[in-house]
Design an enzyme around this catalytic site. Structure first.
Site, PDB file in Angstrom:
ATOM      1  N   ARG A   3       0.870  -1.191   0.000  1.00 15.51           N
ATOM      2  CA  ARG A   3       0.000   0.000   0.000  1.00 15.51           C
ATOM      3  C   ARG A   3       0.898   1.229   0.000  1.00 15.51           C
ATOM      4  O   ARG A   3       1.792   1.340   0.825  1.00 15.51           O
ATOM      5  CB  ARG A   3      -0.895   0.043   1.239  1.00 15.51           C
ATOM      6  CG  ARG A   3      -1.486   1.448   1.465  1.00 15.51           C
ATOM      7  CD  ARG A   3      -2.502   1.532   2.556  1.00 15.51           C
ATOM      8  NE  ARG A   3      -3.746   0.918   2.139  1.00 15.51           N
ATOM      9  CZ  ARG A   3      -4.935   1.189   2.701  1.00 15.51           C
ATOM     10  NH1 ARG A   3      -5.023   2.051   3.682  1.00 15.51           N
ATOM     11  NH2 ARG A   3      -6.017   0.597   2.260  1.00 15.51           N
ATOM     12  N   ARG A  36     -13.966  -7.153   3.156  1.00 14.72           N
ATOM     13  CA  ARG A  36     -12.569  -6.922   2.786  1.00 14.72           C
ATOM     14  C   ARG A  36     -11.740  -8.155   3.127  1.00 14.72           C
ATOM     15  O   ARG A  36     -10.869  -8.568   2.387  1.00 14.72           O
ATOM     16  CB  ARG A  36     -11.992  -5.710   3.537  1.00 14.72           C
ATOM     17  CG  ARG A  36     -12.629  -4.361   3.229  1.00 14.72           C
ATOM     18  CD  ARG A  36     -12.470  -3.955   1.800  1.00 14.72           C
ATOM     19  NE  ARG A  36     -11.116  -4.090   1.313  1.00 14.72           N
ATOM     20  CZ  ARG A  36     -10.088  -3.285   1.639  1.00 14.72           C
ATOM     21  NH1 ARG A  36     -10.271  -2.256   2.429  1.00 14.72           N
ATOM     22  NH2 ARG A  36      -8.886  -3.479   1.124  1.00 14.72           N
TER      23      ARG A  36
HETATM   24  N1  NVA Z   1      -9.510   7.491  -1.459  1.00 14.58           N
HETATM   25  C1  NVA Z   1      -9.144   7.048  -0.128  1.00 14.58           C
HETATM   26  C2  NVA Z   1      -9.496   5.604   0.040  1.00 14.58           C
HETATM   27  C3  NVA Z   1      -9.239   5.071   1.432  1.00 14.58           C
HETATM   28  C4  NVA Z   1      -9.585   3.622   1.562  1.00 14.58           C
HETATM   29  C5  NVA Z   1      -7.667   7.282   0.087  1.00 14.58           C
HETATM   30  O1  NVA Z   1      -6.880   6.987  -0.813  1.00 14.58           O
HETATM   31  O2  NVA Z   1      -7.297   7.777   1.157  1.00 14.58           O
HETATM   32  N1   CP Z   2     -11.090   0.857   2.970  1.00 14.80           N
HETATM   33  C1   CP Z   2      -9.805   0.781   3.352  1.00 14.80           C
HETATM   34  O1   CP Z   2      -8.908   0.508   2.555  1.00 14.80           O
HETATM   35  O2   CP Z   2      -9.616   1.015   4.667  1.00 14.80           O
HETATM   36  P1   CP Z   2      -8.201   1.167   5.394  1.00 14.80           P
HETATM   37  O3   CP Z   2      -7.580   2.438   4.895  1.00 14.80           O
HETATM   38  O4   CP Z   2      -8.520   1.218   6.866  1.00 14.80           O
HETATM   39  O5   CP Z   2      -7.353  -0.008   5.047  1.00 14.80           O
END
Ligand code: NVA
Ligand code: CP
Length: 334
Positions: free
Chosen positions: A107, A316
């Site tokens: 991520r 999820r």
């Molecule tokens: N658009 C948001 C999604 C979080 C799950 C972000 O990238 O912060």
């Molecule tokens: N929806 C989602 O990706 O949540 P987190 O940022 O908590 O992982």
């Protein structure tokens, strides 16, 4: 028979509708096993690395719980406690981690980083969110819609807010591939990238779906099956953009009027975290600065429609489990 063994999971663009459906079905199968307390730890002896350059509650927990359920070990790496990026390139990191782990979750920021990791790791790499895409989230969203509406093809999802970022992009791809109509309901400058829209329209033609971009809230949400929104400012974006986003996107907040305009049994969806009250630090800061008591969704809507939203969060875990399981083994009989 569908086999995804050895594949990366970087964006849904790389997967056929049949492969995406297989992952959703596999997730539903794992969900059933979990509810029945049936062990499914066939991947004992494997280990996965979880790299998070941005914060997370759902995605990290999902990868950890899912890996443990499958019998695997996990190692969590954040930028502060690893050499990634600062002292060691992504390429070298990929080569090192690929020698020790059976799969790697990433991520972070640009999609090119996760692509680079995948190119050099030699083991499956899974995208846990980049600026451009959030593909594991879409699998959970589709499983949730299917559970609530009974089917996917022919349904309509309206996405309200910043439709140019990871969630808007990925939902549009997922809908186009699986035959759901996708409505981006946003000011013009927040419409998804025209090249991606064009690509999605081709998939939509094949699946029988329609992609609509509109600035008109009532037209865009009329009789839709799901109303979806996300935060107005995503992780990694500078604080300076708040003022402009609030001004531009407040008319695109999900309110009870929007939900009443949708289909009678429509669901409200959100990838979470959501700003629907003042129970968060950022929520309170924004309240102090701009006077808002909620942002992308009212507290009334959030509370009235919380069942599907928390089903979506739970899903999820089941869908991430399916992604890891399918790319690490093809020994699943569903
Ligand atoms: N658009 C948001 C999604 C979080 C799950 C972000 O990238 O912060
Ligand atoms: N929806 C989602 O990706 O949540 P987190 O940022 O908590 O992982």
């Amino acid at each position: 028979m569908i086999s995804l063994k050895g594949r990366n999971f970087l964006t849904l663009k790389d997967f056929t509708p049949e492969e995406i459906t297989y992952l959703i079905n596999l997730a539903a199968y794992f969900k059933k096993l979990k509810k029945e307390h049936v062990l499914h730890d066939k991947l004992k002896g494997m280990n996965v690395a979880l790299i998070f350059e941005k914060t997370s509650t759902r995605t990290r927990s999902s990868f950890e719980v899912a890996a443990h359920d499958l019998g695997m070990g996990t190692t969590y790496l954040d930028p502060k406690s690893s050499q990634i990026g600062k002292k060691e390139s992504i390429e070298d990191t990929a080569k090192v981690l690929g020698r020790m782990f059976d799969g790697i979750e990433y991520r972070g920021f640009g999609q090119e980083i996760v692509e680079n990791l995948a190119e050099h790791a030699g083991v499956p790499v899974w995208n846990g969110l980049t600026n451009e895409y959030h593909p594991t989230q879409i699998l959970a969203d589709m499983l949730t819609i299917r559970e609530h509406s009974g089917s996917l093809k022919g349904r309509t999802l309206a996405y309200m807010g910043d439709a140019r970022y990871n969630m808007g992009n990925s939902l549009m791809i997922g809908c186009a591939k699986l035959g759901l109509n996708f409505h981006a309901v946003a000011p013009k400058k927040y419409f998804p990238d025209p090249a991606l829209v064009e690509q999605c329209r081709k998939w939509a033609d094949e699946s029988g779906a329609e992609i609509v971009l509109t600035e008109d809230v009532m037209q865009g949400t009329k009789d839709v099956d799901a109303v979806y929104t996300d935060v107005w400012v995503s992780m990694g974006e500078p604080d300076e953009v708040w003022e402009e986003r609030i001004e531009d996107l407040t008319p695109y907040r999900v309110t009870m009027d929007v939900m009443r305009n949708a289909a009678k049994d429509a669901i409200f969806m959100h990838c979470l975290p959501a700003f629907h009250d003042l129970d968060t630090e950022i929520g309170r800061e924004i309240n102090k600065k701009f006077g808002l008591t909620c942002m992308e969704v009212t507290d009334e809507v959030f509370k009235a429609y919380d069942k599907p939203v928390f089903d979506e969060a739970e899903n999820r875990m089941h869908t991430i489990k399916a992604v890891m399981a399918a790319t690490l083994s093809d020994d699943w009989e569903i």
